[in-house]
Design a protein around this motif. Sequence first.
Motif, PDB file in Angstrom:
ATOM      1  N   ASP A 165       0.852  -1.185   0.000  1.00 28.49           N
ATOM      2  CA  ASP A 165       0.000   0.000   0.000  1.00 28.49           C
ATOM      3  C   ASP A 165       0.890   1.237   0.000  1.00 28.49           C
ATOM      4  OD1 ASP A 165      -1.793   2.008   0.362  1.00 28.49           O
ATOM      5  OD2 ASP A 165      -2.566   1.314   2.283  1.00 28.49           O
ATOM      6  N   LYS A 166       0.769   2.045  -1.060  1.00 31.99           N
ATOM      7  CA  LYS A 166       1.616   3.229  -1.167  1.00 31.99           C
ATOM      8  C   LYS A 166       1.353   4.225  -0.047  1.00 31.99           C
ATOM      9  CE  LYS A 166       2.547   3.281  -6.143  1.00 31.99           C
ATOM     10  NZ  LYS A 166       2.487   4.086  -7.370  1.00 31.99           N
ATOM     11  N   SER A 167       0.180   4.155   0.554  1.00 33.15           N
ATOM     12  CA  SER A 167      -0.133   5.105   1.613  1.00 33.15           C
ATOM     13  C   SER A 167       0.451   4.680   2.957  1.00 33.15           C
ATOM     14  CB  SER A 167      -1.657   5.252   1.749  1.00 33.15           C
ATOM     15  OG  SER A 167      -2.232   4.038   2.203  1.00 33.15           O
ATOM     16  N   ALA A 168       1.025   3.467   3.015  1.00 27.50           N
ATOM     17  CA  ALA A 168       1.617   3.010   4.273  1.00 27.50           C
ATOM     18  C   ALA A 168       2.720   3.974   4.697  1.00 27.50           C
ATOM     19  CB  ALA A 168       2.162   1.603   4.108  1.00 27.50           C
ATOM     20  N   PHE A 169       2.800   4.250   5.996  1.00 24.93           N
ATOM     21  CA  PHE A 169       3.803   5.187   6.492  1.00 24.93           C
ATOM     22  C   PHE A 169       5.190   4.559   6.445  1.00 24.93           C
ATOM     23  CE2 PHE A 169       5.835   8.465   8.648  1.00 24.93           C
ATOM     24  CZ  PHE A 169       6.607   7.949   9.682  1.00 24.93           C
ATOM     25  N   ILE A 170       6.068   5.180   5.702  1.00 26.10           N
ATOM     26  CA  ILE A 170       7.453   4.747   5.635  1.00 26.10           C
ATOM     27  C   ILE A 170       8.307   5.857   6.228  1.00 26.10           C
ATOM     28  CG2 ILE A 170       9.315   4.004   4.114  1.00 26.10           C
ATOM     29  CD1 ILE A 170       7.150   3.372   2.026  1.00 26.10           C
TER      30      ILE A 170
ATOM     31  N   PRO B  59       1.277  -7.310   8.925  1.00 28.35           N
ATOM     32  CA  PRO B  59       1.436  -6.886   7.525  1.00 28.35           C
ATOM     33  C   PRO B  59       2.173  -5.570   7.324  1.00 28.35           C
ATOM     34  CG  PRO B  59      -0.781  -7.692   7.905  1.00 28.35           C
ATOM     35  CD  PRO B  59      -0.126  -7.607   9.257  1.00 28.35           C
ATOM     36  N   ASP B  60       2.108  -4.670   8.322  1.00 26.34           N
ATOM     37  CA  ASP B  60       2.778  -3.384   8.138  1.00 26.34           C
ATOM     38  C   ASP B  60       4.205  -3.372   8.664  1.00 26.34           C
ATOM     39  OD1 ASP B  60       2.128  -3.531  10.802  1.00 26.34           O
ATOM     40  OD2 ASP B  60       1.435  -1.447  10.960  1.00 26.34           O
ATOM     41  N   ALA B  61       4.721  -4.518   9.133  1.00 23.48           N
ATOM     42  CA  ALA B  61       6.119  -4.576   9.575  1.00 23.48           C
ATOM     43  C   ALA B  61       7.045  -4.326   8.399  1.00 23.48           C
ATOM     44  CB  ALA B  61       6.413  -5.925  10.213  1.00 23.48           C
ATOM     45  N   PHE B  62       8.145  -3.639   8.664  1.00 18.33           N
ATOM     46  CA  PHE B  62       9.065  -3.203   7.607  1.00 18.33           C
ATOM     47  C   PHE B  62      10.304  -4.074   7.613  1.00 18.33           C
ATOM     48  CE2 PHE B  62      12.240  -0.273   5.750  1.00 18.33           C
ATOM     49  CZ  PHE B  62      11.555   0.134   4.614  1.00 18.33           C
ATOM     50  N   THR B  63      10.800  -4.407   6.424  1.00 17.66           N
ATOM     51  CA  THR B  63      12.025  -5.199   6.304  1.00 17.66           C
ATOM     52  C   THR B  63      13.046  -4.450   5.452  1.00 17.66           C
ATOM     53  OG1 THR B  63      11.037  -6.400   4.420  1.00 17.66           O
ATOM     54  CG2 THR B  63      10.887  -7.439   6.593  1.00 17.66           C
ATOM     55  N   VAL B  64      14.251  -4.322   5.971  1.00 16.69           N
ATOM     56  CA  VAL B  64      15.352  -3.706   5.236  1.00 16.69           C
ATOM     57  C   VAL B  64      16.552  -4.637   5.353  1.00 16.69           C
ATOM     58  CG1 VAL B  64      15.933  -2.257   7.246  1.00 16.69           C
ATOM     59  CG2 VAL B  64      16.809  -1.662   4.962  1.00 16.69           C
ATOM     60  N   ALA B  65      17.106  -5.017   4.211  1.00 14.83           N
ATOM     61  CA  ALA B  65      18.100  -6.093   4.179  1.00 14.83           C
ATOM     62  C   ALA B  65      19.484  -5.580   3.825  1.00 14.83           C
ATOM     63  CB  ALA B  65      17.678  -7.160   3.171  1.00 14.83           C
ATOM     64  N   GLU B  66      20.468  -6.228   4.438  1.00 19.49           N
ATOM     65  CA  GLU B  66      21.855  -6.039   4.043  1.00 19.49           C
ATOM     66  C   GLU B  66      22.158  -7.018   2.909  1.00 19.49           C
ATOM     67  OE1 GLU B  66      26.347  -6.385   5.945  1.00 19.49           O
ATOM     68  OE2 GLU B  66      24.823  -7.885   6.399  1.00 19.49           O
ATOM     69  N   VAL B  67      22.253  -6.485   1.711  1.00 15.81           N
ATOM     70  CA  VAL B  67      22.671  -7.281   0.553  1.00 15.81           C
ATOM     71  C   VAL B  67      23.894  -6.559  -0.003  1.00 15.81           C
ATOM     72  CG1 VAL B  67      22.013  -8.334  -1.644  1.00 15.81           C
ATOM     73  CG2 VAL B  67      20.270  -7.934   0.118  1.00 15.81           C
TER      74      VAL B  67
END
Length: 501
Positions: free
Chosen positions: A4-9, A236-244
Amino acid sequence: MITDKSAFIPRVCYEIFVRSFCDSNGDGIGDLNGINSKLDYLADLGVEALWLTPVHPSPSYHKYDVTNYYEIEPEFGTLDDFRKLLHGAHERGIKIYLDLIINHTSVLHPWFLEATKGPENAYRNFYWWMTQPQIEELGIQERETSDDSQEVYPWHENAGDPEKYYGLFYKGMPDLNYHSEELRGEIEKIIRYWLLDIGVDGFRLDAARHIYPEWEKDRSIEFWQFFSKVIKDTKPDAFTVAEVWAQTEEVAPYFKYLDATFHFDLSFALQRIVAQERDEQIVDKLVASYALFQKYNPLFVDAIMLTNHDQDRVASVFGNNADKIKLAASILLTLPGQPYIYYGEEIGMLGTKPDPYIREPFLWSDEGAETTRWIDPQFTTNNTVRPLSEQTKDPYSVFNHYRHLIKLRKSEPALSQIIAPNLFALHLQDDQLLAYFRPHADKSLIVIHNLSQWKKPFSLPEQKADFVHIVFSSHAQDGPELTQMEIHPLSTLVLAASTGR
């Protein structure tokens, strides 16, 4: 994964190496209560999310070798302390991302201690085990070093055992084997515990490209499909940011299942262009990377940074040149993406490898009551870096530069856009000028950085000739309008059209 683009990031994030940030109890070690005591500082700086380096029990100073996924390292505090920190952060609109280390454990983790007992043990298949002939047959006895691992011989002996175990990073960190369905079940429990029982907002995912070893590396993407489904089913709104830690082409497929990945190519490019005072067509390369990321996830989030806890500090890269430190911050905070500030970058902390010296104590004040003492700092001292208490009083300090840039980023829609990055190169026919256009329906902006140590004239394209209103300048200007088409050395201009379009 974001749907969802409206999700708060969060628009501005901050990495805290917990041991070094703030000491609340006088034992010389940074802790959770110390971070809690600085939430007002972080909110005032403009931070909207914290990435905490590992807080789980571990035998090392850095805590990247976990022994218990459900507890807090006693040096850092308790689960109640963590809950208080989480509550305090949420009260201020700050999210918390937990560093989740599931590529490997410590050799002291109960799973591994059980696995070492022999091939018949129930936990044996939680890790990778092979005999020497099997290793030689596959040709995996040695490996080439990579940016994220200097280990050449990744197979390690277990005394009295005919099989060796695989540990990519070093012998104290045995890699987990996700062929094991039982192990995947344990990971699901861990995810649910931290997202639901504790209430964290997401995870920073360590060593994401190494979830499977190099001879099965294509399976790593499949693992993140499993992982993202657990996340979606749990919160569902949990955020994931990965070290690649890899080049853009290898990074892109991870966006299929993860919200964000750190942009290492950009990190090193930003360091080079500011150090060498010359652009490398960085905007064209960024736009090309966006096109590649978008193929896998139209809602990708580009996690951008200058450095993190595994890289030489950016202020040292620039020889402690304050103008270049500020310039790098200006570039980072005017590019699209989700910026991550490594603790202390906002005061110009110094440090080069080995690793402990890029993780030195944050300098709060001359008195040092809150400053940690777990290491004798070699780079960031009161003789080389002004503490925060001094910088807050100086309108031209590195700290106030960061603060102003973050405020600008959050106040200008053209700069704060994260999803569907709005970025176009603006070629000014001078490779010591880095310029780009950030279009937006409300107010578009032009950003110009002078990478050189000389004042530079420039000419805007005819269709952008009315962009003469100064929204931001890192150098004192005569007035709100650009009267001369020139930019001061090592400085930044952000311009809007005089008509406001």
